[in-house]
Design a protein around this motif. Sequence first.
Motif, PDB file in Angstrom:
ATOM      1  N   PHE A 139       0.851  -1.177   0.000  1.00  0.00           N
ATOM      2  CA  PHE A 139       0.000   0.000   0.000  1.00  0.00           C
ATOM      3  C   PHE A 139       0.892   1.234   0.000  1.00  0.00           C
ATOM      4  N   VAL A 140       0.293   2.342  -0.368  1.00  0.00           N
ATOM      5  CA  VAL A 140       1.058   3.578  -0.493  1.00  0.00           C
ATOM      6  C   VAL A 140       0.848   4.404   0.759  1.00  0.00           C
ATOM      7  N   LEU A 141       1.938   4.817   1.367  1.00  0.00           N
ATOM      8  CA  LEU A 141       1.862   5.661   2.548  1.00  0.00           C
ATOM      9  C   LEU A 141       2.467   7.008   2.188  1.00  0.00           C
ATOM     10  N   LEU A 146       8.525  18.145   3.389  1.00  0.00           N
ATOM     11  CA  LEU A 146       8.924  17.175   2.384  1.00  0.00           C
ATOM     12  C   LEU A 146       7.848  16.109   2.353  1.00  0.00           C
ATOM     13  N   ARG A 147       7.562  15.628   1.177  1.00  0.00           N
ATOM     14  CA  ARG A 147       6.610  14.533   1.099  1.00  0.00           C
ATOM     15  C   ARG A 147       7.347  13.334   0.531  1.00  0.00           C
ATOM     16  N   VAL A 148       7.160  12.221   1.138  1.00  0.00           N
ATOM     17  CA  VAL A 148       7.764  10.998   0.618  1.00  0.00           C
ATOM     18  C   VAL A 148       6.646  10.015   0.353  1.00  0.00           C
ATOM     19  N   LYS A 149       6.573   9.616  -0.885  1.00  0.00           N
ATOM     20  CA  LYS A 149       5.594   8.584  -1.234  1.00  0.00           C
ATOM     21  C   LYS A 149       6.250   7.245  -0.968  1.00  0.00           C
ATOM     22  N   LEU A 150       5.709   6.516  -0.025  1.00  0.00           N
ATOM     23  CA  LEU A 150       6.304   5.229   0.313  1.00  0.00           C
ATOM     24  C   LEU A 150       5.374   4.129  -0.161  1.00  0.00           C
ATOM     25  N   VAL A 151       5.948   3.171  -0.856  1.00  0.00           N
ATOM     26  CA  VAL A 151       5.182   1.971  -1.153  1.00  0.00           C
ATOM     27  C   VAL A 151       5.590   0.957  -0.110  1.00  0.00           C
ATOM     28  N   MET A 152       4.624   0.551   0.693  1.00  0.00           N
ATOM     29  CA  MET A 152       4.943  -0.264   1.847  1.00  0.00           C
ATOM     30  C   MET A 152       4.368  -1.660   1.694  1.00  0.00           C
ATOM     31  N   GLY A 176       3.489  -3.947   4.620  1.00  0.00           N
ATOM     32  CA  GLY A 176       3.504  -3.929   6.073  1.00  0.00           C
ATOM     33  C   GLY A 176       4.354  -2.767   6.516  1.00  0.00           C
ATOM     34  N   GLU A 177       5.391  -3.063   7.289  1.00  0.00           N
ATOM     35  CA  GLU A 177       6.274  -1.979   7.694  1.00  0.00           C
ATOM     36  C   GLU A 177       7.523  -1.917   6.845  1.00  0.00           C
ATOM     37  N   TYR A 178       7.619  -2.769   5.871  1.00  0.00           N
ATOM     38  CA  TYR A 178       8.787  -2.739   4.992  1.00  0.00           C
ATOM     39  C   TYR A 178       8.546  -1.782   3.837  1.00  0.00           C
ATOM     40  N   ILE A 179       9.592  -1.076   3.493  1.00  0.00           N
ATOM     41  CA  ILE A 179       9.471  -0.119   2.401  1.00  0.00           C
ATOM     42  C   ILE A 179       9.879  -0.806   1.107  1.00  0.00           C
ATOM     43  N   VAL A 180       8.970  -0.820   0.171  1.00  0.00           N
ATOM     44  CA  VAL A 180       9.268  -1.428  -1.120  1.00  0.00           C
ATOM     45  C   VAL A 180       9.904  -0.382  -2.026  1.00  0.00           C
ATOM     46  N   ASP A 181       9.366   0.809  -1.972  1.00  0.00           N
ATOM     47  CA  ASP A 181       9.883   1.868  -2.821  1.00  0.00           C
ATOM     48  C   ASP A 181       9.580   3.212  -2.170  1.00  0.00           C
ATOM     49  N   GLY A 237      15.767   7.383  -2.002  1.00  0.00           N
ATOM     50  CA  GLY A 237      14.881   6.380  -2.579  1.00  0.00           C
ATOM     51  C   GLY A 237      15.542   5.032  -2.750  1.00  0.00           C
ATOM     52  N   GLU A 238      16.784   5.064  -3.212  1.00  0.00           N
ATOM     53  CA  GLU A 238      17.468   3.791  -3.419  1.00  0.00           C
ATOM     54  C   GLU A 238      17.924   3.193  -2.090  1.00  0.00           C
ATOM     55  N   ALA A 239      18.374   4.089  -1.197  1.00  0.00           N
ATOM     56  CA  ALA A 239      19.003   3.581   0.030  1.00  0.00           C
ATOM     57  C   ALA A 239      17.995   2.920   0.959  1.00  0.00           C
ATOM     58  N   CYS A 240      16.740   3.391   0.928  1.00  0.00           N
ATOM     59  CA  CYS A 240      15.830   2.890   1.946  1.00  0.00           C
ATOM     60  C   CYS A 240      14.993   1.724   1.454  1.00  0.00           C
ATOM     61  N   ARG A 241      15.262   1.249   0.282  1.00  0.00           N
ATOM     62  CA  ARG A 241      14.486   0.117  -0.222  1.00  0.00           C
ATOM     63  C   ARG A 241      14.711  -1.108   0.658  1.00  0.00           C
ATOM     64  N   GLY A 242      13.621  -1.742   1.052  1.00  0.00           N
ATOM     65  CA  GLY A 242      13.739  -2.951   1.858  1.00  0.00           C
ATOM     66  C   GLY A 242      13.924  -2.687   3.335  1.00  0.00           C
ATOM     67  N   MET A 243      13.904  -1.411   3.729  1.00  0.00           N
ATOM     68  CA  MET A 243      14.080  -1.109   5.143  1.00  0.00           C
ATOM     69  C   MET A 243      12.748  -1.029   5.844  1.00  0.00           C
ATOM     70  N   LEU A 244      12.819  -1.038   7.163  1.00  0.00           N
ATOM     71  CA  LEU A 244      11.618  -0.824   7.953  1.00  0.00           C
ATOM     72  C   LEU A 244      11.378   0.672   8.079  1.00  0.00           C
ATOM     73  N   LEU A 245      10.140   1.036   8.316  1.00  0.00           N
ATOM     74  CA  LEU A 245       9.800   2.455   8.384  1.00  0.00           C
ATOM     75  C   LEU A 245      10.645   3.216   9.412  1.00  0.00           C
ATOM     76  N   PRO A 246      10.746   2.743  10.660  1.00  0.00           N
ATOM     77  CA  PRO A 246      11.550   3.527  11.614  1.00  0.00           C
ATOM     78  C   PRO A 246      13.015   3.639  11.193  1.00  0.00           C
ATOM     79  N   ASP A 247      13.545   2.595  10.567  1.00  0.00           N
ATOM     80  CA  ASP A 247      14.937   2.672  10.115  1.00  0.00           C
ATOM     81  C   ASP A 247      15.085   3.680   8.990  1.00  0.00           C
ATOM     82  N   ALA A 248      14.095   3.694   8.106  1.00  0.00           N
ATOM     83  CA  ALA A 248      14.163   4.651   7.005  1.00  0.00           C
ATOM     84  C   ALA A 248      14.121   6.071   7.547  1.00  0.00           C
ATOM     85  N   LEU A 249      13.342   6.274   8.609  1.00  0.00           N
ATOM     86  CA  LEU A 249      13.291   7.614   9.176  1.00  0.00           C
ATOM     87  C   LEU A 249      14.597   7.960   9.872  1.00  0.00           C
TER      88      LEU A 249
END
Lengths: 176, 372, 330, 165, 146, 108, 205
Positions: free
Chosen positions: B13-15, B28-34, B36-41, B345-357
């Motif tokens: 889903f898109v967050l 800043l707006r970040v479109k996250l494709v999630m 669960g809590e994993y970031i796909v994109d 965008g590239e670095a946070c692929r596959g990370m969890l939301l809190p880690d990406a933040l």
Amino acid sequence: MEPSLFTVEGLAGLLFLGLLGVTLAGAVIATCSTNLIRAVAGLALCFLGVAGLYYYLNSPFVALMQILIYVGAICVTIIFAVMLAESSELKRLRQRNGLIGPLGILASGILSWALAGMALKTEWYKSACQANDGSLARLGEALLTTYSMSFELISVVLFVAIVGSLVLARAGRSKA
Amino acid sequence: MSAFAQTQTNETFVLNLGPQHPATHGVLRVKLVMDGEYIVDAEPVLGYIHRMHEKMGENRTWAQFMPNTGRMDYLHALAYNHGYVSVVERAAGIEVPERAEYLRVITTELNRISSHLLWFGAFVLDLGGFSPLLYAFDDREQILDLLESVTGSRLTYCYFRFGGVYNDIDENFAAGARAFIKRLRERMPMYHALVTKNIILMKRLQEIGPISEEMCRKYGATGPVARGSGINFDVRKHEPYSIYPELRFDVPVYTEGDSMARYMVRMDEIEQSMRIVEQALDKLPEGPVMAAKAPKIIKPAKGDYYHAVETARGSFGVRVVSDGSNTPYRLKLRSPTFSNLSLFGEACRGMLLPDALALMGSLDLVIPEIDR
Amino acid sequence: MSLHPEVIRLLIFLVGIIAFAALNAAYLVWLERKEAGHIQRRIGPKEVGPFGLLQPLADGIKLMTKQLIVPAGVDPILFKIAPILVMVPAIMSFVTIPYGENLVARNIDIGLLMIFAFASVNVLGLLLGAWGSRNKYAVISAARVVSQNVAYEIPMLITVVTLVMITGTMNLHEIVMQQQGGFWNWNILNLAASPLMPVAFLIFFVCMLAETNRAPFDMAEAESELIAGAFTEYPGMGFGVFFMGEYANIVIGASVATILFLGGWQCPFGLFPGVHWFLLKMYFLIFTVIWIRWTYPRTTFYSLLNLSWKILIPISFFNLILTSAMIKVF
Amino acid sequence: MGTQNIQPPIVQFAQLDKLLALGRANSLWPMTFGLACCAIEMMATGASRFDLARFGAEVFRPSPRQCDVMIVAGTISKKMAPAVETLYDQMPEPKWVIAMGNCAISGGPFLFEGQYGIVEGAEKLFPVDVFIPGCPPRPEALIEGILELEEKVTGSRRFPRVEVG
Amino acid sequence: MIDYLKEIISGTWSLFVGLGITIKYFFQPVVTVQYPRQTLPMTPRFRGHIELVRDEETGGTKCVVCGMCQKACPSGCITVEGEKKEGGKGKVLSEYTLDFTKCSLCGLCVESCNFGAITFSKDYNLAGLRKEAYVFDLKKRLEEKK
Amino acid sequence: MNILVLNNSLDTYLVVGALLFGFGCYGMVQRQSFIGMLIAAELILAGASVNFMAFNRFLAPNPTVGQIFTLFIMAIAAAEAAIALSIIVAVYRNYRSIDTEDVVELNG
Amino acid sequence: MKLNAIKQALAVIAPEALAEAEHAKKGALLDVTVSATQVVEAVSVLDKEGFFIEAITGVDWLGEKENAHKDAVAAAKKKAQDAGKAAAKKVADAGGDEEAQKAAQKEAEAGVAIPAAPVEPFSEEMEVVYDFNNFAEFCRVVLRTRVPRSNPEVPTISHIYPGANWHERETHDFFGIKFVGHPYLAPLLLPEDADFHPLKKDFHV
């Protein structure tokens, strides 16, 4: 015996009626609600009512276990599964079409009517008197003596269930 | 790190993170494709605080653009002032008195400390710790007082002028700066004990959000982000300007490339900046703070000029194209965080939301500087 | 037609409990803000009443008179019912907590079980509220709440079971009575039963933090990640009730810790036991809870689970086995 | 009963309203809503030295549902304007807006002829209650703004005025 | 196994160290300056909005309406108007308007003035209900200050 | 008969148990999703438990048997719920649906 | 030395447009002008040498050619005038009368060619500027390419430098320069539906 409303017994009776209502209302919501989460909420309500009934049956321990296990664990797990399974959109539950609905009502109505009727008609053999109200100590004693084998078996079943569900649920994900 | 790879069948889903979200430090707006809590994109969407600096540059005289530079990156305004005056001085061939350069460096480095302190606090706030922010603000207020006594403003300084600085320091400044450095030296161990060595923070930063050297190069990341990935790149050493060659300081470099490395780079930079300020105060020569020959109206010769400076966030470059008139023909501001964020965008692929933040926080974003 | 004295007693206690819970919730917020202020070397609420003591009142008035929005898209029934589901079980748990020797609404044989049973309903409330909001942040937060609670219920219950093995009862009153004497008789220092008792207390405390969603385990409402987590869509009093329920849970957690490990209303030196000692210990624990919140950063979800599965559960299991061995041997 | 002699109502709503206003005025929860430079000064106002908490206004809520006052701290770009309006609409009544800094008042330094990117003041989007000029305003000015808003809500000022010589 | 225990112990220790630091600050005096009751001293260089300087000799303004400040201002917030002096050279200031809501406090106007006619005020706590209040008529303000 | 003393009569509990059982059956038939059926199954179990408890209270000479049975039912229900839910999740992963009719491949 | 290596490699691509800049004056060490088709090749060379991308931007040279033409016309006119005057003076010095002077002047003026006004409008240009720098040693290289203003198209380099993606989007925002092959050339800084390019010199609200 006509307890008035403003005695302990009367209030207890009133509370009991409330619990009955909660139980049945919860059951109705759980079966008839089209919204799955609401159905689970109804189930939780129903279980809370049943726990109250257990309390009236002199088994506070079972009542609390009912809350702890059914409301606190099973309902939460079901909601969790609902969230996992339909996280994206609110899915309306389709009713089965055709005759199944009315037939189901009819069949289950007859079933419960028969059961209830049987229960009411039967002349239950009343036991003379109970030694005491199933207190916690006696319960524990019984669990660890008379029923110790079943107790152990149940633990094994639970263990297997946990391992099995873990295996099933993890099957979809592979180690990175 | 992601312990499990995402299966293709899982529903995503898109967050929408932002444009108003506490973790994005602004708009800043970040479109996250999630999943669960994993970031796909992840796709950052910029422009929510685009303030037309480059357009304004073409509409104003060279001097009138000065206040804008302080508002690009309000946390390290003086470095941006420095970049702009340097490029104009280069274009117009203005000599700057030595004392003015020293004052520029002293104030810029103090400003860098305040910027890093604020980043430190805000970063820990992103990670859920409140009190370090307020301790950092407490120290930061001391710097702001010092800088206010010189420049007259607290945040969006407009202190440098073509050919010098606006005002000489007063008699209390040097003592105040030394006292502050002494105070901060005493506070740094506290920060390390309270935050750096805290097991929770270590678990949140170590091995989280790794950025490789190659990634920095491909995306043009500079500043502490690059230095946390083992790249020894600091404009102050690499392309020396002002009086930096005369000062001795180290460039902290960490090779891990994770959020902790970036954190440590900035904490070490605070120490180095204190060293710079102390040395510059020791060496501060007497003399004028404004070039006597500085023309009142600037009209650089036709041409194309570039100057880069090291800000708290990386290499900030200004390209000016002059057509010989009193307004810039084209003014390009190369902002470091623009490049630093582009790798998110590239670095946070596959990370969890809190880690990406945590990763986003470790990039030290100032959004108006990205959007310009 | 007259009311039975027992009914009157229960009613009085019920009113007292609700008042206690509400007052605690209100003034714990004040305490939290004041304590946070002083930890951060500022004053905290000050201008509203002396020492800012009227601040909770002002907040209460404001929250109550706030416009009640039921945001578009939410499930109105779940949305409204969730705060109640959080608040009511919390109040129910107060019923069996003995504050003093005779200061208990209803002394139940299985009081400890009752508290845990009702505490587990709390999760359901949060979950339904979050789901009912139909907000993505809230749903993520709900998922976190559940895994967190499930993960921490295990070490907590194992620790409690250890304690029940030692005391041999689930009656809170009796548990306190067994810890009579001085602080050396408290369960936390009951080294004869298990040398790991202080560690067990720490485990219990950590689990309590996690169960009440307090920092550093407050990922359910992690502001920098999930806006306000499960409460994101709740305006005005709905939010207020959630808030109160949360603080009520903290009070319950601190009370249980006090009873189980710190000797309840017993005096540390065996003198003048009474409710004041109970409150002193309980508020000290709450103070610590707040103190922790303003000291640490937030953990992440997986390090939290790691902590539970890799550290707390093994240790508490070890403690359980050790204790049973000690009981068997001695 | 003549029209001249209107009896006061039995229930004094005025007193109640006063109490409510007092409650609201002393519990102004702002939104965590930083747009640009002024946001840093907003943070500084919440920090130890100025301590907005003294007035009960330090509860920065990130969700608009739980906020009472929106401090527009910074430039509103045209791209951002719809989001800002949504946030304002999401706040429950009663709600107030403080325009902090020149950008939020009129576009400030970024206002020039031929500009294409910013909204010329928060007033173009929704009603603004308190204006705090400056670029950025000092934290004292923000505190003054909060006090000014309290005064607007309750109708009287509880705090001494600071006269600047 | 030893590493495992070591990490637990060192981690727990770091947590207690953190608690020790915060409780130390808990008992230290606050650093808050309670604004409406206490005020911070403003530095002499503080930049508020600009103000006209009184000419001690004449009691009026030093401004000669050269318009340099108006030209120097990046945001165009200054409007200066003057009238021809009767019987003499130069102009007399008739109106000096500052639209403070556009100002960026850069100080270019004060620098550009060759006569020292304008300076920064020390108004650091402006806030009000009307934005029109911040379009200052500086000439009037100067007269009122007498 | 006074409705306030319903709580002291065995019949009340038996009727409630029967009703819960009936609701459960109806739910089993009518629900289309696995989770809905799981909910119905829980209702059936609850009906049975109520009966056990009622007989235990009013009829059984030994007051622990019924309670122990109920406790065992709870344990079984918990196990069942865990297994069923993990199956549901697994099925959902593979078929992206929790409708029983969509999972026709299981029919063989 | 990176500079020499890169110079040799780039000289192959664009031999005539390689200018070594003076760092102290211009801020760069090497200034290379290539045609739009050579951009990718040149960038690949830089990539191979380990350069990192600093920025990409544009410059709108609207009116450059027209101004140049005007300047040329003015200069030519001035030159003609001067020549005429000089010729007239020569004649006057030689003792010629006024008519002779005028004739000589006219003749001389006609001798200087004045650039003709073009039939078609000027083919104005835009410039894309790429800044590259090196982590290992200081070596800023500026790469420029000019494209016609009527059809500004440059091949993208975002497949070589993923960081160029945003820089190109930004340049497209501001100047409307199309980067052919760019994966997602949507407005970055401007609103998502923006159809204007504010840094073009003929942009007006």
